[in-house]
Design an enzyme around this catalytic site. Sequence first.
Site, PDB file in Angstrom:
ATOM      1  N   ALA A   1       0.768  -1.187  -0.077  1.00 60.02           N
ATOM      2  CA  ALA A   1      -0.023  -0.111   0.033  1.00 60.02           C
ATOM      3  C   ALA A   1       0.902   1.242   0.037  1.00 60.02           C
ATOM      4  CB  ALA A   1      -0.910  -0.146   1.198  1.00 60.02           C
TER       5      ALA A   1
ATOM      6  N   GLY B   1       0.536  -5.173   0.747  1.00 61.88           N
ATOM      7  CA  GLY B   1      -0.329  -5.481   0.135  1.00 61.88           C
ATOM      8  C   GLY B   1      -0.053  -5.959  -1.263  1.00 61.88           C
TER       9      GLY B   1
ATOM     10  N   GLU C   1      -0.050  -9.670  -0.684  1.00 66.61           N
ATOM     11  CA  GLU C   1      -1.564  -9.957  -0.558  1.00 66.61           C
ATOM     12  C   GLU C   1      -2.190  -9.851  -1.827  1.00 66.61           C
ATOM     13  OE1 GLU C   1      -2.219  -6.787   2.337  1.00 66.61           O
ATOM     14  OE2 GLU C   1      -3.206  -8.276   3.620  1.00 66.61           O
TER      15      GLU C   1
ATOM     16  N   GLU D   1       3.667  -5.252   7.525  1.00 64.80           N
ATOM     17  CA  GLU D   1       2.695  -4.405   8.098  1.00 64.80           C
ATOM     18  C   GLU D   1       2.961  -3.993   9.525  1.00 64.80           C
ATOM     19  OE1 GLU D   1       2.215  -6.575   5.863  1.00 64.80           O
ATOM     20  OE2 GLU D   1       0.418  -5.853   4.493  1.00 64.80           O
TER      21      GLU D   1
END
Length: 719
Positions: free
Chosen positions: A61, A100, A103, A123
């Site tokens: 992210a 992310g 992910e 994270e």
Amino acid sequence: MAQYTRVSGSVGLITLQNPPVNALSAAVRQGIVNTVQRALSEPEVKSVVICGQKGAFCGGADIKEFGTNMSGPPLVPMIHAIESAVKPVVAAIEGVALGGGLELALGCHYRIAHSKARLGLPEVTLGLLPAAGGTQRLPRLIGVPAALDLITTGRHVTATEALQLGIVDQITDHNTVDVAVKFALSVAGQSLDSRRISSYPCPRHSDFDALFEAAMQKVHQSARGAIAPVACVQAVRAAATLPYSQGMEREKELMATLFTSGQARALQYCFFAQRAVGRWSMSSGARWDTSKPRPVHKAAVIGLGTMGRGIAVALAQAGLSVVAVETQEKQLIEAKQAVTGMLERGAKRRGVTPALDKITYSPNIQNVADVDLIIEAVFEDMALKEKVFKQLSAVCKPGTFLCTNTSGLDINRLASQTCNPELVVGMHFFAPAHVMKLLEVVYGPRSSPHAVATAMHLGKKIGKVSVAVGNCRGFVGNRMLKPYLEQALFLLEEGATPEQVDQALEEFGFAMGVFRMSDLSGLDVGWRVRKADGLVTSDATTGQQARIRQGHRYSPLGDLLCEQGRFGQKTGRGWYQYDKPGSRVAKPDPWLQNFLEEYRARHGLVVRRIDHQEVLERCLYSLINEGFRILEDGIAAGPEDIDVIYMFGYSWPRHRGGPMFYASMVGLARVLERLEYYHQAHPDVPSLHPSTLLRKLVANGSPPIHKWREVIKKLHSQL
Ligand SMILES: CC/C=C/CC(=O)SCCNC(=O)CCNC(=O)[C@H](O)C(C)(C)COP(=O)(O)OP(=O)(O)OC[C@H]1O[C@@H](n2cnc3c(N)ncnc32)[C@H](O)[C@@H]1OP(=O)(O)O
């Protein structure tokens, strides 16, 4: 942004485009949603490959968006749409797949990684958890123990380890996108039922309760008050015990508490601060982008005590040729043995060949004549260092940079011993020098920007987080430590115990309280400095007068301990007692209790109850106050420099964001008010007197930390 092209006739190739790491900004997420829809709707397209531009799959992210009103499509439904696709989607992972980014790859049906790629869910290091299904998919794919390890530590794994764990299906040394496209062609039309990770049951474990209890205990011990690792364990537990959709709900719930937390803000600030210190500037205005480093291929280390040995190891491990000089023969032999052991152990850990041949040992300082840079690491004694600098200046080739590992002596005085003072800078390493990440690069008034650029560049090359600071007693780190140590002693005089002070600081998040830390470092080190400063007297007077030195309150407690031969761990006695010299287990010492009682009685000190709040406020706010003075004096260019120094060199808890960030979270007005209160109670302690900059910031409405530089600039222009 994401680019869509059709390759090999039937493969839709989606390329994430957001340099340098293709972070999932709103525009990238929107790009993925659009291009995936397009690929799935085009009848000619039979399979899809997702890759990243310029050799990086995706760094996760976009952290810069976190503090803003986040817009654009959310990650969870985006990844869900990819996983539910009826055409196979292959992730082609080059460079990094982090957070992310991983992910997203876990939502794909297949993952092919380049052998040099790194993968992970970091994270937790940003105060968050992998909330785009990472905590639910990873345990289903690789099992709970391995997933717990990766998610709670945030560590990156190599492609090889990722393959062993089952995170990726294949690794390649060739062009990853070409391999992925070929693979995508081969799986077109095949059933995807067994490829959707969210449909997998979580692999069973013989005793989930014991496993999670142990994991929770481990994070509580290592997290030192950080909340994200605990939430990570809770989220993985949900994967192990709940159906996927309920696990996702739990993941979302836990993330909601973390996302807006102060700890997440602090850790994200640390991420950017760590990178900001690389964009250094000097008080003269010289900067990182206008000052070129000179190449350093061969370096020398002068003095092979503990620090010199660690520095030589750090340089050799980074591939530099090193001349290691120690004039005392016995010490030279011992140092060679110790350095060889350190290199061998380090190489074993990293699975490489030890760089033994990179170091030549010599008792003769003349042998440094052909090196590009010298780091002096002799005993912390100005006269000795001056002598060494004079010798070095006469011996070395023109243009050799002369650096000192002093922890606080005047760089300018050393520079004045040389013919080229512009080539002199401080390179202040922290013990153990081959392990600790921090390097203070200290410039004096005559240090050239090239010298600073070269030291900063060398720091980066040997894996350090380097911070450029100005020249003053103790530089940044040790200068701020002085009032902190001083307050701790005053608290003992007033009724606290070492255990009580340490407990408050350890609960705050320090790995060790001030007294345990002093015992580890050795009490004699500071004693020697205080003696050199004329603070230690043999005068046996008592009462208040005996505790005033050079016009200010002074506690001789540390000196009195040293007089008893109590130097800390190495002598088995210090602020604590140890089973034997060198032992690390600190135990409260009844002797010290009596000693403190007698001391207080002798000096007419009235004992009072001191609570944790007072311990924290007096120790931390006096340290922070000195930080403001450092900014005021232009010794550090910004609060990030100070915070990075404290996090990497002094084990300040990262989830508190460094002392200056912590002050901004507490509220500058509150810090000012408490300093005023304590200064009123202790008017003979100058370090409690609030700094001008702190007052100025409060008068300016306590601006957020990223705006402090403007206030500092104004303050400097008024001086
Ligand atoms: C909705 C909430 C969802 C959260 C899930 C997440 O994905 S959270 C983010 C998880 N990802 C990370 O934590 C990765 C962070 N990045 C890194 O660890 C490193 O940057 C890297 C990817 C390993 C690359 O390291 P390298 O040393 O090669 O470069 P830099 O660290 O100097 O980075 C270059 C510049 O890129 C910026 N940057 C890196 N990652 C991000 C990111 N995820 N978001 C925004 N910006 C990122 C970094 O700040 C550097 O910028 P400069 O302006 O040059 O300082």
